[in-house]
Design a protein around this motif. Structure first.
Motif, PDB file in Angstrom:
ATOM      1  N   GLU A   1       0.842  -1.196   0.000  1.00 23.45           N
ATOM      2  CA  GLU A   1       0.000   0.000   0.000  1.00 23.45           C
ATOM      3  C   GLU A   1       0.875   1.244   0.000  1.00 23.45           C
ATOM      4  OE1 GLU A   1      -2.788   0.006   3.162  1.00 23.45           O
ATOM      5  OE2 GLU A   1      -3.737  -1.881   2.584  1.00 23.45           O
ATOM      6  N   ALA A   2       0.388   2.283  -0.676  1.00 21.52           N
ATOM      7  CA  ALA A   2       1.154   3.526  -0.752  1.00 21.52           C
ATOM      8  C   ALA A   2       0.215   4.703  -0.993  1.00 21.52           C
ATOM      9  CB  ALA A   2       2.198   3.449  -1.865  1.00 21.52           C
TER      10      ALA A   2
ATOM     11  N   VAL B   1      -2.826  19.532  -1.289  1.00 22.69           N
ATOM     12  CA  VAL B   1      -3.725  18.500  -1.810  1.00 22.69           C
ATOM     13  C   VAL B   1      -3.489  17.208  -1.028  1.00 22.69           C
ATOM     14  CG1 VAL B   1      -4.332  17.121  -3.828  1.00 22.69           C
ATOM     15  CG2 VAL B   1      -3.749  19.545  -4.090  1.00 22.69           C
ATOM     16  N   PRO B   2      -4.539  16.540  -0.566  1.00 17.09           N
ATOM     17  CA  PRO B   2      -4.357  15.282   0.178  1.00 17.09           C
ATOM     18  C   PRO B   2      -3.646  14.228  -0.672  1.00 17.09           C
ATOM     19  CG  PRO B   2      -6.603  16.099   0.410  1.00 17.09           C
ATOM     20  CD  PRO B   2      -5.959  16.934  -0.651  1.00 17.09           C
ATOM     21  N   TYR B   3      -2.924  13.360  -0.002  1.00 12.92           N
ATOM     22  CA  TYR B   3      -2.283  12.248  -0.691  1.00 12.92           C
ATOM     23  C   TYR B   3      -3.351  11.327  -1.292  1.00 12.92           C
ATOM     24  CZ  TYR B   3       2.500  13.134   0.928  1.00 12.92           C
ATOM     25  OH  TYR B   3       3.737  13.669   1.134  1.00 12.92           O
ATOM     26  N   LYS B   4      -3.017  10.709  -2.433  1.00 17.56           N
ATOM     27  CA  LYS B   4      -3.931   9.798  -3.114  1.00 17.56           C
ATOM     28  C   LYS B   4      -3.383   8.378  -3.039  1.00 17.56           C
ATOM     29  CE  LYS B   4      -5.018  13.549  -6.310  1.00 17.56           C
ATOM     30  NZ  LYS B   4      -4.923  14.028  -7.712  1.00 17.56           N
ATOM     31  N   ARG B   5      -4.308   7.412  -3.119  1.00 18.29           N
ATOM     32  CA  ARG B   5      -3.924   6.022  -2.985  1.00 18.29           C
ATOM     33  C   ARG B   5      -3.113   5.533  -4.188  1.00 18.29           C
ATOM     34  NH1 ARG B   5      -5.482   1.338  -4.922  1.00 18.29           N
ATOM     35  NH2 ARG B   5      -5.333  -0.575  -3.669  1.00 18.29           N
ATOM     36  N   ALA B   6      -2.150   4.667  -3.918  1.00 18.91           N
ATOM     37  CA  ALA B   6      -1.364   4.015  -4.965  1.00 18.91           C
ATOM     38  C   ALA B   6      -1.087   2.580  -4.538  1.00 18.91           C
ATOM     39  CB  ALA B   6      -0.061   4.758  -5.210  1.00 18.91           C
ATOM     40  N   LEU B   7      -0.753   1.744  -5.511  1.00 18.54           N
ATOM     41  CA  LEU B   7      -0.379   0.362  -5.242  1.00 18.54           C
ATOM     42  C   LEU B   7       1.033   0.126  -5.744  1.00 18.54           C
ATOM     43  CD1 LEU B   7      -1.158  -2.581  -4.400  1.00 18.54           C
ATOM     44  CD2 LEU B   7      -1.885  -2.918  -6.776  1.00 18.54           C
ATOM     45  N   ILE B   8       1.931  -0.262  -4.848  1.00 15.77           N
ATOM     46  CA  ILE B   8       3.286  -0.620  -5.253  1.00 15.77           C
ATOM     47  C   ILE B   8       3.249  -2.027  -5.843  1.00 15.77           C
ATOM     48  CG2 ILE B   8       5.650  -1.052  -4.479  1.00 15.77           C
ATOM     49  CD1 ILE B   8       4.890   1.855  -4.228  1.00 15.77           C
ATOM     50  N   LYS B   9       3.801  -2.196  -7.062  1.00 18.55           N
ATOM     51  CA  LYS B   9       3.832  -3.515  -7.692  1.00 18.55           C
ATOM     52  C   LYS B   9       5.218  -4.139  -7.616  1.00 18.55           C
ATOM     53  CE  LYS B   9       0.868  -4.252 -11.000  1.00 18.55           C
ATOM     54  NZ  LYS B   9       0.117  -4.232 -12.287  1.00 18.55           N
ATOM     55  N   ASN B  10       6.260  -3.314  -7.670  1.00 15.34           N
ATOM     56  CA  ASN B  10       7.603  -3.787  -7.337  1.00 15.34           C
ATOM     57  C   ASN B  10       8.457  -2.621  -6.891  1.00 15.34           C
ATOM     58  OD1 ASN B  10       8.939  -2.693  -9.741  1.00 15.34           O
ATOM     59  ND2 ASN B  10       7.977  -4.380 -10.863  1.00 15.34           N
TER      60      ASN B  10
ATOM     61  N   ILE C   1       7.463  15.045 -10.637  1.00 16.74           N
ATOM     62  CA  ILE C   1       8.103  14.581  -9.404  1.00 16.74           C
ATOM     63  C   ILE C   1       7.026  14.409  -8.345  1.00 16.74           C
ATOM     64  CG2 ILE C   1       9.768  15.140  -7.582  1.00 16.74           C
ATOM     65  CD1 ILE C   1      11.347  16.706  -9.655  1.00 16.74           C
ATOM     66  N   ILE C   2       7.062  13.265  -7.661  1.00 13.24           N
ATOM     67  CA  ILE C   2       6.047  12.982  -6.650  1.00 13.24           C
ATOM     68  C   ILE C   2       6.711  12.640  -5.310  1.00 13.24           C
ATOM     69  CG2 ILE C   2       4.413  12.133  -8.363  1.00 13.24           C
ATOM     70  CD1 ILE C   2       5.008   9.289  -7.345  1.00 13.24           C
ATOM     71  N   ASP C   3       5.983  12.878  -4.238  1.00 18.60           N
ATOM     72  CA  ASP C   3       6.341  12.362  -2.921  1.00 18.60           C
ATOM     73  C   ASP C   3       5.510  11.116  -2.680  1.00 18.60           C
ATOM     74  OD1 ASP C   3       8.271  14.219  -2.163  1.00 18.60           O
ATOM     75  OD2 ASP C   3       6.769  15.654  -1.474  1.00 18.60           O
ATOM     76  N   LEU C   4       6.163  10.064  -2.229  1.00 15.74           N
ATOM     77  CA  LEU C   4       5.534   8.754  -2.091  1.00 15.74           C
ATOM     78  C   LEU C   4       5.725   8.237  -0.677  1.00 15.74           C
ATOM     79  CD1 LEU C   4       4.187   6.435  -3.819  1.00 15.74           C
ATOM     80  CD2 LEU C   4       6.504   5.544  -4.138  1.00 15.74           C
ATOM     81  N   ILE C   5       4.644   7.761  -0.072  1.00 15.64           N
ATOM     82  CA  ILE C   5       4.697   7.106   1.237  1.00 15.64           C
ATOM     83  C   ILE C   5       4.342   5.640   1.024  1.00 15.64           C
ATOM     84  CG2 ILE C   5       3.762   7.027   3.578  1.00 15.64           C
ATOM     85  CD1 ILE C   5       2.996   9.964   3.269  1.00 15.64           C
TER      86      ILE C   5
ATOM     87  N   PRO D   1       7.348   0.391   9.854  1.00 14.34           N
ATOM     88  CA  PRO D   1       6.698   1.698   9.670  1.00 14.34           C
ATOM     89  C   PRO D   1       6.823   2.163   8.219  1.00 14.34           C
ATOM     90  CG  PRO D   1       8.158   1.700  11.585  1.00 14.34           C
ATOM     91  CD  PRO D   1       8.442   0.434  10.840  1.00 14.34           C
ATOM     92  N   ASP D   2       6.046   3.172   7.874  1.00 11.13           N
ATOM     93  CA  ASP D   2       6.092   3.674   6.508  1.00 11.13           C
ATOM     94  C   ASP D   2       7.436   4.310   6.196  1.00 11.13           C
ATOM     95  OD1 ASP D   2       5.698   6.873   6.884  1.00 11.13           O
ATOM     96  OD2 ASP D   2       4.555   5.765   8.386  1.00 11.13           O
ATOM     97  N   ILE D   3       7.781   4.313   4.919  1.00 11.51           N
ATOM     98  CA  ILE D   3       8.973   5.015   4.444  1.00 11.51           C
ATOM     99  C   ILE D   3       8.532   6.042   3.411  1.00 11.51           C
ATOM    100  CG2 ILE D   3      10.488   3.044   4.856  1.00 11.51           C
ATOM    101  CD1 ILE D   3      10.455   2.536   1.828  1.00 11.51           C
ATOM    102  N   LYS D   4       9.359   7.070   3.213  1.00  9.71           N
ATOM    103  CA  LYS D   4       9.034   8.139   2.280  1.00  9.71           C
ATOM    104  C   LYS D   4      10.116   8.249   1.222  1.00  9.71           C
ATOM    105  CE  LYS D   4       6.491  10.757   5.800  1.00  9.71           C
ATOM    106  NZ  LYS D   4       6.377  12.045   6.541  1.00  9.71           N
ATOM    107  N   MET D   5       9.661   8.475  -0.017  1.00  6.43           N
ATOM    108  CA  MET D   5      10.564   8.610  -1.151  1.00  6.43           C
ATOM    109  C   MET D   5      10.117   9.800  -1.999  1.00  6.43           C
ATOM    110  SD  MET D   5      10.450   4.585  -2.354  1.00  6.43           S
ATOM    111  CE  MET D   5      11.686   4.718  -3.635  1.00  6.43           C
ATOM    112  N   ARG D   6      11.064  10.515  -2.545  1.00  4.56           N
ATOM    113  CA  ARG D   6      10.772  11.498  -3.588  1.00  4.56           C
ATOM    114  C   ARG D   6      11.294  10.926  -4.895  1.00  4.56           C
ATOM    115  NH1 ARG D   6      11.132  17.876  -2.858  1.00  4.56           N
ATOM    116  NH2 ARG D   6       9.203  17.265  -1.781  1.00  4.56           N
ATOM    117  N   CYS D   7      10.425  10.860  -5.913  1.00  7.70           N
ATOM    118  CA  CYS D   7      10.771  10.164  -7.148  1.00  7.70           C
ATOM    119  C   CYS D   7      10.367  10.981  -8.368  1.00  7.70           C
ATOM    120  CB  CYS D   7      10.059   8.818  -7.227  1.00  7.70           C
ATOM    121  SG  CYS D   7      10.410   7.685  -5.882  1.00  7.70           S
TER     122      CYS D   7
END
Length: 214
Positions: A115-116, A126-135, A154-158, A165-171
């Protein structure tokens, strides 16, 4: 090092090599089912959306796997023929070159649904939106979302790892593919890591190491 030193059941990942030594960007996860000889192995067909992926005989691949003694190894090979039985589709594969030692950080990508949440960096309020990590790998991820976003954004990803715990990435988004799942449009984003703090790097490293050695 030869194929006889590979343990049956070991996981691997591979990509398809196209003409002129270019490569198709798709990466697949598989498993060694049988070791035939020093230069021939049998691999399971990858599975996506609960369906086996079929590749034709003659397909050339570039593979990588974690060996217990030698570390992360890679090889190039050719799928010589396909075998089908009741439970599996099997790829008989000839190893075409020597096994080479490679850097785990650079190559290994884990096929894992997580989950992400995400948002564009300019969408501060703007609120974060749902994403699904596939790999996911040390250098990026493949995610699935419900909206089309321009390449090079460029996005911020949780990301919520399975038991951490959750991790954060900027990609940055390097490629977008559109698909349809049960009548709904979905968008797969290939992401390249720009920034992650040290704590999250260590959490991701432990998660990937645990996944490739099980």
């Amino acid at each position: 090092m030869n194929a006889k030193e590979i343990i049956v059941g070991k996981k691997l990942e591979f990509e398809v090599i196209a003409t002129l030594d270019s490569k198709i960007s798709k990466t697949y996860n598989s498993q060694f089912i049988e070791i035939i000889s020093n230069t021939e192995v049998v691999m399971s067909s990858p599975v996506e959306e609960f369906e086996a992926i079929l590749l034709p005989s003659g397909t050339k691949i570039r593979a990588v796997f974690l060996h217990e003694i030698h570390g992360m190894l890679g090889f190039e090979g050719t799928i010589t023929h396909i075998e089908k039985n009741e439970a599996l589709i099997l790829f008989h594969t000839r190893i075409d070159d020597n096994f080479t030692l490679i850097q785990r950080r650079k190559y290994f990508r884990i096929d894992h649904y997580l989950e992400a949440e995400y948002h564009l960096i300019e969408e501060v309020n703007v609120p974060y939106k749902r994403a699904l990590i596939k790999n996911i790998s040390y250098h990026g991820a493949l995610i699935e979302i419900d909206e089309n976003i321009p390449e090079n954004s460029i996005i911020d990803l949780i990301i919520w790892l399975s038991d951490k715990p959750d991790i954060k990435m900027r990609c940055s988004i390097i490629k977008i593919s559109e698909s349809e799942v049960r009548g709904m449009k979905k968008y797969e984003l290939n992401l390249s890591l720009i920034y992650m703090n040290q704590r999250d790097k260590e959490s991701l490293k432990k998660f990937i190491t645990r996944s490739v050695t099980c």
